[in-house]
Design a protein around this motif. Structure first.
Motif, mmCIF file in Angstrom:
data_model
loop_
_atom_site.group_PDB
_atom_site.id
_atom_site.type_symbol
_atom_site.label_atom_id
_atom_site.label_comp_id
_atom_site.label_asym_id
_atom_site.label_seq_id
_atom_site.Cartn_x
_atom_site.Cartn_y
_atom_site.Cartn_z
ATOM 1 N N TYR A 1 7.218 5.528 1.570
ATOM 2 C CA TYR A 1 5.780 5.597 1.816
ATOM 3 C C TYR A 1 5.049 4.291 1.528
ATOM 4 C CZ TYR A 1 6.785 10.549 2.026
ATOM 5 O OH TYR A 1 7.308 11.764 2.362
ATOM 6 N N GLU A 2 5.765 3.266 1.137
ATOM 7 C CA GLU A 2 5.117 1.984 0.872
ATOM 8 C C GLU A 2 5.055 1.147 2.140
ATOM 9 O OE1 GLU A 2 5.514 0.868 -3.777
ATOM 10 O OE2 GLU A 2 7.024 0.039 -2.447
ATOM 11 N N GLN B 1 9.644 0.566 -3.006
ATOM 12 C CA GLN B 1 10.128 1.575 -3.943
ATOM 13 C C GLN B 1 10.267 2.951 -3.316
ATOM 14 O OE1 GLN B 1 7.478 1.292 -7.263
ATOM 15 N NE2 GLN B 1 8.339 -0.648 -7.941
ATOM 16 N N SER B 2 9.586 3.170 -2.190
ATOM 17 C CA SER B 2 9.712 4.454 -1.504
ATOM 18 C C SER B 2 9.486 4.253 -0.013
ATOM 19 C CB SER B 2 8.692 5.461 -2.053
ATOM 20 O OG SER B 2 7.406 5.189 -1.547
ATOM 21 N N SER C 1 -0.956 7.885 -1.504
ATOM 22 C CA SER C 1 -2.083 7.874 -2.438
ATOM 23 C C SER C 1 -3.170 6.877 -2.053
ATOM 24 C CB SER C 1 -1.591 7.545 -3.845
ATOM 25 O OG SER C 1 -1.136 6.203 -3.909
ATOM 26 N N GLU D 1 -3.096 0.408 -3.922
ATOM 27 C CA GLU D 1 -2.611 -0.906 -3.520
ATOM 28 C C GLU D 1 -2.175 -1.679 -4.751
ATOM 29 O OE1 GLU D 1 -5.071 -2.168 0.407
ATOM 30 O OE2 GLU D 1 -6.124 -2.386 -1.491
ATOM 31 N N THR E 1 0.838 -1.196 0.000
ATOM 32 C CA THR E 1 0.000 0.000 0.000
ATOM 33 C C THR E 1 0.876 1.249 0.000
ATOM 34 O OG1 THR E 1 -1.657 -1.182 1.295
ATOM 35 C CG2 THR E 1 -1.847 1.216 1.218
ATOM 36 N N ASP E 2 0.589 2.167 -0.922
ATOM 37 C CA ASP E 2 1.253 3.478 -0.945
ATOM 38 C C ASP E 2 0.488 4.351 0.041
ATOM 39 O OD1 ASP E 2 1.880 6.196 -1.471
ATOM 40 O OD2 ASP E 2 2.568 5.648 -3.479
ATOM 41 N N THR E 3 1.113 4.727 1.142
ATOM 42 C CA THR E 3 0.418 5.457 2.200
ATOM 43 C C THR E 3 0.091 6.894 1.807
ATOM 44 O OG1 THR E 3 2.512 6.019 3.274
ATOM 45 C CG2 THR E 3 1.359 4.035 4.054
#
Length: 132
Positions: free
Chosen positions: A46-47, A43-44, A28, A31, A24-26
């Motif tokens: 924020y994932e 990848q970041s 945006s 998922e 999950t991208d926190t």
């Protein structure tokens, strides 16, 4: 401007061929699904990586009904397969066994969506449709 600090470095996640994970991208809320075998690196920062889940093994006489929780549509997945969802929104139902009909046997299948009845005669292996 927002700064993000992490208590520890993010670690790679090793997925076996029997596992998958939902990421999950926190920022945006988007998922995605990552299926093994894989060595997954976020990848970041924020994932958020969910816990590893197990794919569903299906023998050649087994099936499961998969429901898309966004659209409500259903589909049947027949074995033999090692099934992992195509989307994070796929809900996998229970594993069921196909009908193995002998020469003089039959089965009536009721479609719960339309009310239609389908009669199948043996000798055959019958997999019900998604709403039967």
């Amino acid at each position: 401007h927002e700064t993000v600090t992490s208590r520890e470095p993010q670690r790679a996640l090793k997925l076996s061929d029997l596992e998958y994970v939902i990421v999950t991208d926190t920022l945006s809320g988007a998922e995605r699904l990552v299926s093994g075998p894989a060595l997954f690196f976020p990848q970041s920062a924020y994932e958020r990586v969910g816990k590893a889940l197990h794919k569903r093994p299906l023998s050649e006489l087994e099936y499961t009904v998969v429901t898309d929780t966004l659209s409500g549509s259903k589909r049947v997945v027949q074995g033999p397969a090692l099934y992992a969802p195509a989307s994070p929104h796929d809900l996998i139902g229970d594993t069921s066994h196909a009908f193995e009909l002998k020469q003089h046997q039959y089965v009536k299948l009721l479609d719960s969506a339309t009310g239609g009845v389908r009669v199948m005669r043996g000798e055959a292996v019958i997999f019900p449709a998604a709403h039967e």
